[in-house]
Design an enzyme around this catalytic site. Structure first.
Site, short mmCIF file in Angstrom:
data_model
loop_
_atom_site.label_atom_id
_atom_site.label_comp_id
_atom_site.label_asym_id
_atom_site.label_seq_id
_atom_site.Cartn_x
_atom_site.Cartn_y
_atom_site.Cartn_z
N ARG A 90 -22.07 40.69 60.61
CA ARG A 90 -21.53 39.42 60.13
C ARG A 90 -20.12 39.60 59.57
O ARG A 90 -19.25 38.76 59.80
CB ARG A 90 -22.45 38.84 59.06
CG ARG A 90 -21.92 37.53 58.47
CD ARG A 90 -22.84 36.96 57.42
NE ARG A 90 -22.31 35.70 56.90
CZ ARG A 90 -22.99 34.88 56.10
NH1 ARG A 90 -24.21 35.18 55.72
NH2 ARG A 90 -22.45 33.75 55.69
N ASN A 144 -29.61 31.84 63.57
CA ASN A 144 -28.34 31.32 64.08
C ASN A 144 -27.80 32.16 65.23
O ASN A 144 -28.07 33.35 65.31
CB ASN A 144 -27.31 31.28 62.94
CG ASN A 144 -27.49 30.08 62.05
OD1 ASN A 144 -27.75 29.00 62.51
ND2 ASN A 144 -27.35 30.28 60.75
N TYR A 244 -19.75 21.77 58.41
CA TYR A 244 -19.23 22.62 59.48
C TYR A 244 -18.09 21.94 60.24
O TYR A 244 -17.33 22.60 60.94
CB TYR A 244 -20.34 23.02 60.44
CG TYR A 244 -21.24 24.10 59.89
CD1 TYR A 244 -20.92 25.44 60.04
CD2 TYR A 244 -22.40 23.78 59.19
CE1 TYR A 244 -21.73 26.44 59.52
CE2 TYR A 244 -23.21 24.77 58.67
CZ TYR A 244 -22.88 26.10 58.83
OH TYR A 244 -23.68 27.08 58.31
#
Length: 421
Positions: A90, A144, A244
């Site tokens: 990440r 995700n 988002y």
């Protein structure tokens, strides 16, 4: 009823377990299995999970295992909450796109594509094992990028539904502003995962009065602050975009902001270390307050509600889920995966009718849907050219020079997770 959580060693898991304990009348879990190969995480998480059940008087049994086949055997539903590559991957997703002047984020843009490429093959392998062990089990995906992962599952013929906590978070916030119970708030939620707009807010159900204009007039400043978007923009749009959408509506501003501070991955990694240390305390028997800062607010309530509805329990009749389009948004292919309100029951979700979508939103939805189709193709078949095509199609990238450079960096940073590379 047996439920299995794959990725059960996640620091999210106590949030989920707390929901199972509190909402046991909605979803009567007899056995909960936490599956994870990382024993150093699974052991403290599992121990805390048992203490949470015990404190709240839940009679269900919680077991932990690193053996996927044993964990899924006989499961009625399997919840997926994976992070292939962990926080280290990440951190990369959030860093190298910024070097090219593009948003660095784990689900959006180039970082989101990297996560999809790492994740889809792993999820499909797990799902195939679930199908062999119990073909009637439901798969609930919280992994995700949910839209692409759910699309992969559905295209492969799995009994799967995608779940995100954005909608339930907005429902709870709107209910607080309006002074009503969350169950009374019905969202006109339309779009794709992490690309949605609330076009109406109705009280009492899909046919109730639309109070969105009142909500924006009286609480627009607070809503805008939560989204980190200007109040004036919300007034001009007359809808509430997901937070988002800031990556699209304020891209350059976000890039400057992200370049000037530590990544979210670094922040989360520090919290995870602290949380795991807390979970190891035998006196702790409830989810700690720090967990709320980890993300995933209301995940447990959304997951319990969805699992209950799919398994014939007392889940809500209408829920926001990721599921196949089937003509709901007529400007998309039937097999696209969308995020909308649906009637959910044991046969799966059925999207509710959606009013005609404003071209301002429909255009972006169609663009990102095309990107997601290309992203899934790259995840399934590999190859530099497929990665490049997906990046070139993404509205946050779109220039061939950026797409070329990002393709090379994506492959370089993810080679160990890409069998074809």
């Amino acid at each position: 009823m047996k439920l299995t959580v794959v990725g059960g060693g996640s620091t999210y898991t106590p949030e989920l377990v707390d929901g199972f304990a509190r909402l046991r009348d909605t979803l009567p879990v007899e056995e909960l299995v936490l599956v994870d190969p990382a024993a150093e995480r699974l052991e403290p998480v599992g121990a805390l999970a048992r203490r949470i059940f015990a404190k709240q008087g839940h009679g269900g049994r919680i077991t932990t295992t690193s053996d996927l086949e044993a964990g899924i055997d006989g499961a009625d539903a399997v919840l997926l909450q994976l992070r292939v590559g962990g926080q280290a991957a990440r951190q990369q997703d959030e860093t190298w796109p910024l070097e090219c002047g593009c948003v660095g984020q784990e689900t959006t843009g180039a970082g989101g594509l990297a996560k999809a490429l790492r994740t889809v093959p792993v999820v499909l392998d797990i799902a195939e094992r679930v199908r062999r062990a119990n073909p009637r089990a439901w798969i609930i995906d919280f992994t995700n990028p949910v839209g692409i992962v759910t699309r992969a599952l559905l295209h492969a013929g799995h009994r799967a539904v995608g779940l995100c906590n954005v909608a339930i978070g907005l429902q709870r916030k709107f209910a607080a502003h309006l002074g009503v119970e969350p169950a009374d708030v019905h969202l006109g939620h339309v779009g794709l995962n992490h690309l949605t707009w609330e076009t109406s807010v109705r009280l009492g159900g899909p046919e109730g009065a639309n109070v969105l204009p009142k909500l924006l007039a009286e609480h627009g400043d607070a809503i805008a602050d939560d989204l980190r978007l200007p109040r004036a923009l919300l007034d001009r749009l007359g809808v509430v975009p997901s937070y988002y959408l800031r990556y699209y509506y304020a891209h350059d501003e976000v890039v400057r902001d992200l370049r000037g501070k530590p990544s979210r991955a670094e922040e989360v990694a520090r919290m995870e270390r602290e949380l795991l240390q807390m979970y190891g305390d035998p006196a702790l028997d409830e989810k700690p307050a720090l967990l709320a800062r980890r993300g995933g607010a209301y995940y447990s309530e959304a997951a319990v509600d969805l699992a209950a509805a799919l398994l014939g329990g007392k889940g809500s009749a209408y829920q926001v889920v990721n599921t196949v389009n089937k003509g709901t948004l007529p400007f998309l292919a039937d097999d696209a995966v969308i995020e909308v309100q649906a009637a959910v029951g044991p046969t799966g979700p059925v999207p509710l009718p959606v009013p005609e979508t404003d071209p301002l939103y429909a255009g972006l939805i169609a663009n990102v849907t095309a990107y997601e189709e290309l992203a899934l193709e790259a995840a399934l078949r590999g190859g530099r050219d497929r990665v490049f095509r997906a990046l070139l199609a993404h509205p946050l990238i779109g220039q061939y020079g950026y797409a070329d450079t990002l393709t090379d960096r994506l492959i370089a940073h993810n080679r160990e997770h890409l069998a074809w590379a």
